[in-house]
Write a protein that holds these residues in place. Structure first.
Motif, PDB file in Angstrom:
ATOM      1  N   SER A 253      40.188  69.576  34.608  1.00 14.17           N
ATOM      2  CA  SER A 253      41.738  68.573  35.635  1.00 14.17           C
ATOM      3  C   SER A 253      41.895  67.719  35.153  1.00 14.17           C
ATOM      4  N   GLU A 254      42.087  66.813  35.025  1.00 13.22           N
ATOM      5  CA  GLU A 254      41.747  65.243  34.369  1.00 13.22           C
ATOM      6  C   GLU A 254      41.847  64.416  36.307  1.00 13.22           C
ATOM      7  N   ARG A 255      41.998  65.221  36.942  1.00 13.31           N
ATOM      8  CA  ARG A 255      41.237  64.840  38.934  1.00 13.31           C
ATOM      9  C   ARG A 255      39.856  64.915  38.604  1.00 13.31           C
ATOM     10  N   LEU A 256      39.227  65.839  38.072  1.00 12.52           N
ATOM     11  CA  LEU A 256      38.005  65.831  37.919  1.00 12.52           C
ATOM     12  C   LEU A 256      36.965  64.109  37.475  1.00 12.52           C
ATOM     13  N   TYR A 257      37.550  63.440  37.070  1.00 14.16           N
ATOM     14  CA  TYR A 257      37.397  62.176  36.969  1.00 14.16           C
ATOM     15  C   TYR A 257      37.849  61.177  37.473  1.00 14.16           C
ATOM     16  N   ASP A 258      38.326  61.343  38.803  1.00 12.65           N
ATOM     17  CA  ASP A 258      38.311  60.211  39.271  1.00 12.65           C
ATOM     18  C   ASP A 258      38.153  59.438  40.716  1.00 12.65           C
ATOM     19  N   GLU A 259      37.033  60.027  40.176  1.00 10.71           N
ATOM     20  CA  GLU A 259      35.302  59.020  41.349  1.00 10.71           C
ATOM     21  C   GLU A 259      34.475  59.181  39.828  1.00 10.71           C
ATOM     22  N   LEU A 260      34.887  57.926  38.502  1.00  8.78           N
ATOM     23  CA  LEU A 260      33.926  58.640  37.719  1.00  8.78           C
ATOM     24  C   LEU A 260      33.287  57.384  38.108  1.00  8.78           C
ATOM     25  N   GLU A 261      33.729  56.225  37.690  1.00 12.75           N
ATOM     26  CA  GLU A 261      33.435  54.639  38.043  1.00 12.75           C
ATOM     27  C   GLU A 261      31.751  54.838  38.852  1.00 12.75           C
ATOM     28  N   GLN A 262      31.912  55.235  40.155  1.00  9.75           N
ATOM     29  CA  GLN A 262      30.803  54.750  40.882  1.00  9.75           C
ATOM     30  C   GLN A 262      29.387  55.349  40.040  1.00  9.75           C
ATOM     31  N   TRP A 263      30.014  56.794  39.707  1.00  5.43           N
ATOM     32  CA  TRP A 263      29.215  56.928  38.839  1.00  5.43           C
ATOM     33  C   TRP A 263      28.125  56.844  37.207  1.00  5.43           C
ATOM     34  N   ALA A 264      29.770  55.901  37.016  1.00  5.11           N
ATOM     35  CA  ALA A 264      29.096  55.639  35.199  1.00  5.11           C
ATOM     36  C   ALA A 264      29.949  53.300  35.645  1.00  5.11           C
ATOM     37  N   PRO A 265      28.831  52.984  36.052  1.00  7.35           N
ATOM     38  CA  PRO A 265      29.539  51.523  35.944  1.00  7.35           C
ATOM     39  C   PRO A 265      30.530  50.904  34.621  1.00  7.35           C
ATOM     40  N   GLN A 266      29.354  51.192  33.653  1.00  4.13           N
ATOM     41  CA  GLN A 266      30.323  51.149  32.301  1.00  4.13           C
ATOM     42  C   GLN A 266      31.188  51.707  32.028  1.00  4.13           C
ATOM     43  N   LEU A 267      32.270  52.195  32.424  1.00  2.77           N
ATOM     44  CA  LEU A 267      32.905  53.504  31.745  1.00  2.77           C
ATOM     45  C   LEU A 267      34.217  52.337  30.735  1.00  2.77           C
ATOM     46  N   VAL A 268      34.488  53.239  30.329  1.00  6.23           N
ATOM     47  CA  VAL A 268      35.807  52.945  29.700  1.00  6.23           C
ATOM     48  C   VAL A 268      36.463  54.182  28.990  1.00  6.23           C
ATOM     49  N   ARG A 269      37.811  53.995  29.660  1.00 12.63           N
ATOM     50  CA  ARG A 269      38.396  55.539  29.505  1.00 12.63           C
ATOM     51  C   ARG A 269      39.959  55.772  28.678  1.00 12.63           C
ATOM     52  N   ARG A 270      39.917  56.868  28.147  1.00  9.85           N
ATOM     53  CA  ARG A 270      40.602  56.935  27.320  1.00  9.85           C
ATOM     54  C   ARG A 270      41.335  57.970  27.381  1.00  9.85           C
ATOM     55  N   SER A 271      42.987  58.523  27.126  1.00 11.66           N
ATOM     56  CA  SER A 271      43.672  59.732  27.228  1.00 11.66           C
ATOM     57  C   SER A 271      43.656  60.147  25.622  1.00 11.66           C
ATOM     58  N   LEU A 272      44.190  61.696  25.987  1.00  4.50           N
ATOM     59  CA  LEU A 272      44.338  61.595  24.269  1.00  4.50           C
ATOM     60  C   LEU A 272      45.484  63.170  24.569  1.00  4.50           C
ATOM     61  N   PRO A 273      46.700  63.398  23.995  1.00  3.94           N
ATOM     62  CA  PRO A 273      47.270  64.261  24.042  1.00  3.94           C
ATOM     63  C   PRO A 273      47.241  65.539  23.234  1.00  3.94           C
ATOM     64  N   ALA A 274      46.921  65.830  24.229  1.00  2.00           N
ATOM     65  CA  ALA A 274      45.985  67.394  23.333  1.00  2.00           C
ATOM     66  C   ALA A 274      45.859  68.192  23.259  1.00  2.00           C
ATOM     67  N   LYS A 275      44.733  69.515  23.510  1.00  2.00           N
ATOM     68  CA  LYS A 275      44.351  70.535  24.112  1.00  2.00           C
ATOM     69  C   LYS A 275      42.529  70.739  24.219  1.00  2.00           C
ATOM     70  N   HIS A 276      41.506  71.256  24.569  1.00  2.00           N
ATOM     71  CA  HIS A 276      40.536  71.177  24.453  1.00  2.00           C
ATOM     72  C   HIS A 276      39.956  71.095  23.543  1.00  2.00           C
ATOM     73  N   TRP A 277      40.098  71.483  21.659  1.00  5.37           N
ATOM     74  CA  TRP A 277      39.035  71.288  21.061  1.00  5.37           C
ATOM     75  C   TRP A 277      39.318  70.462  20.647  1.00  5.37           C
TER      76      TRP A 277
END
Length: 589
Positions: A253-277
């Protein structure tokens, strides 16, 4: 360079021998790719060949996979601590004097989160690109937070991810995973991937898949329950992180990464309309993002002010790096749309029969923020020319992610004054141009099997009749209905279709629109008056462009843009008689 041409070596560590492949110039920065489950290093073949043009690329088979040996005994041989030992051994062998840029997918990403958050690897990782694999420690904290504060939303998120993680429970059963992988599942897996993930056929997966998958079951058994019960409290990333999230991932789920900024201060997010592989289905996109991220961090480490490779604007995480083709891009709505996608970091193909105008759009798109941009000169009404364009784009730039069929011409005049030649010109561009684009590029999207989006520029005239616009309104009404039909047909393939319906927008179409049944001098006079009227209305094409991007993000079907377009759309649905009465009025020009 192809993966078959890579130089291989073996690195011994912790009682196993790891098969390591190297590609590219060893003097350049090292990019180290870590595969997931039940994969081997060959899953990276297409990505690695692209990255090798710019970097020293290293791939290795995780212990127990591919050509690497398995630990004995298997139980306890796949802990994150031992996988970290393997990473350090490979990194020291291939890049002893410089930190490596780490890239992980699936379980390769899960273990790479361990590498980038433990103290003993500090200074060995220059950057980390993660896709489809969370940190087990972060996941453990994510679960605990939602169980401690069980709101309805938290419960829904837990249940949603729990359903997606069905395979994790299966991996913990004794013997069953091994029997399945060494039996029917191992034999059917390539066909399952091609059917479900739309993965291209080729040299992947390798013949070692059944054995690899059986060994890899211990990745789950040795790590998941222990880490989810007692997640580390100090799992902070000590290197910049780029997170790439496939929005169609069936396992996470995309929601798994909701609080990721607190663990990775230098974070860049990208999203891609694709499946797993995604390493197999979207290698061009991944290679582009990885190249930019690695280059930016190399520049930073060297004390050079890097070019801003992270796109700006509210849509950057959705469109950065995607390939967007816009027809009618030499001016007006087409140019504004190309610029809007460029600002979000997309790669732009600006198409127009005006070669100079298309080139100017492409050049400005690069300055605005497009990762890359190209200009193509094509008349959209020419079927053969469009076929050549589609073939060239697929070969040289990739499969289009977003197609904007915007090219169009205007024609005003009564039905009796409109000649058959007038009708042909309008329908050839406004309707057949859209048909050609949808047919050719829509087929490429469908064959790729990873979704996409088509935007067709219709008009408020599509549903607002007018005695002065019979040909134009008919062409746009056909575009609107075509869009609705394609939306129904393509929905099952993950391809969205939107019809954009502007009203009075201040663009160049007004000064070039034709007027049937009048002399050349009268036509010029009407063109000037129309341009002045639209100029006084002064609704900018940039607002239409913003509506286009929103339509793609929200997968909207029909989008009336201007107030008059929205009003006419409302009347067409609830008071059509009023629209018919307005249609009888003599136009002011």
């Amino acid at each position: 360079m192809r993966i078959e041409e890579a130089t291989e070596r073996w690195v011994r560590t912790g009682g196993v021998e790891l098969c390591v492949a190297e590609m590219g110039d060893t003097a350049r920065p090292t990019v180290l790719l870590v595969h997931g489950y039940p994969d081997s290093k060959e899953v990276w073949a297409e990505v690695a060949s692209r990255l090798a043009e710019h970097f020293h690329v290293v791939l290795y088979d995780v212990r127990g996979h591919g050509r690497s040996t398995a630990p004995q005994p298997l139980r306890g041989g796949f802990t994150l601590e031992k996988l970290t030992d393997d990473f350090l051994a490979v990194a020291d062998a291939v890049s002893p004097d410089r930190p490596v840029h780490l890239v992980g997918h699936d379980w390769g990403s899960v273990q790479s989160w361990e590498f980038v958050t433990v103290r003993r690897t500090e200074g060995r990782i220059a950057s980390f690109t993660s896709m489809s694999g969370p940190s087990l420690d972060h996941f453990g904290h994510w679960i605990k937070k939602r169980m401690v504060r069980p709101t309805p939303r938290a419960a829904a998120q837990l249940l949603g991810q729990g359903a997606k993680s069905w395979y994790v429970y299966m991996m913990h059963t004794p013997v069953l995973p091994e029997l399945a992988w060494r039996g029917p599942l191992g034999r059917q897996w390539p066909r399952i991937l091609q059917r479900v993930e739309k993965m291209p056929a080729g040299d992947y997966p390798t013949a070692s898949l059944p054995r690899d998958a059986a060994h890899g079951a211990w990745l789950y058994r040795d790590n998941i329950r222990a880490r989810l019960r007692r997640p580390r409290a100090d799992a902070y990333a000590h290197a910049p992180v780029q997170l790439i999230t496939p929005t169609g991932d069936a396992f996470l789920s995309e929601r798994l990464y909701d609080e990721l900024e607190q663990w990775a201060p230098q974070l860049v997010r990208r999203s891609l309309p694709a499946k797993h592989w995604v390493p197999r289905t979207r290698p061009d996109q991944l290679a582009s993002w990885i190249t930019d991220f690695v280059t930016a961090n190399e520049d930073t480490a060297a004390g050079v002010a890097p070019r801003d490779t992270v796109a700006g604007g509210p849509y950057a995480d959705r469109f950065a790096g995607q390939l967007v083709l816009v027809t009618g891009a030499a001016g007006g709505i087409g140019r504004a749309t190309a610029y809007a996608f460029a600002e979000a970091g997309a790669r732009i193909v600006a198409v127009d029969r005006d070669a100079e105008g298309a080139a100017r759009t492409a050049e400005m798109a690069r300055l605005i923020g497009a990762q890359k941009s190209w200009a193509e000169t094509v008349d959209v009404s020419d079927e053969q020319a469009m076929e050549k364009l589609a073939e060239k784009v697929a070969t040289e730039y990739g499969i289009v992610d977003v197609l904007v069929n915007n090219a169009g011409i205007g024609l005003s005049g009564s039905f009796l004054d409109t000649t058959s030649e007038d009708w042909k010109k309008v329908l050839d561009v406004n309707l057949w141009g859209v048909i050609h684009g949808c047919r050719l590029f829509g087929r490429q999207m469908a064959d790729r099997g990873q979704g996409g989006h088509i935007v067709n520029t219709a008009s408020a005239a599509a549903y607002q009749p007018s005695r002065a616009l019979p040909a134009y309104s008919t062409s746009k009404a056909a575009v609107l209905m075509l869009s609705e039909c394609l939306r129904a047909e393509f929905a099952g393939r993950g391809i969205g279709v939107s019809a954009i319906c502007p009203g009075l927008v201040n663009t160049g179409i007004t000064s070039t629109a034709r007027f049937a049944g009048v002399s050349a001098d009268e036509e010029k006079l009407k063109q000037r008056k129309t341009a002045r009227l639209y100029g006084m209305r002064n609704y900018p094409p940039e607002k239409v462009a913003d509506a286009v991007l929103k339509a793609v993000v929200r997968n909207q079907a029909v989008v009336p843009v201007t107030p008059e377009a929205r009003g006419a759309h409302f009347l067409s649905r609830f008071a059509p008689k009023a629209l018919r009465a307005i249609a009888r009025l003599e136009p002011p020009l």
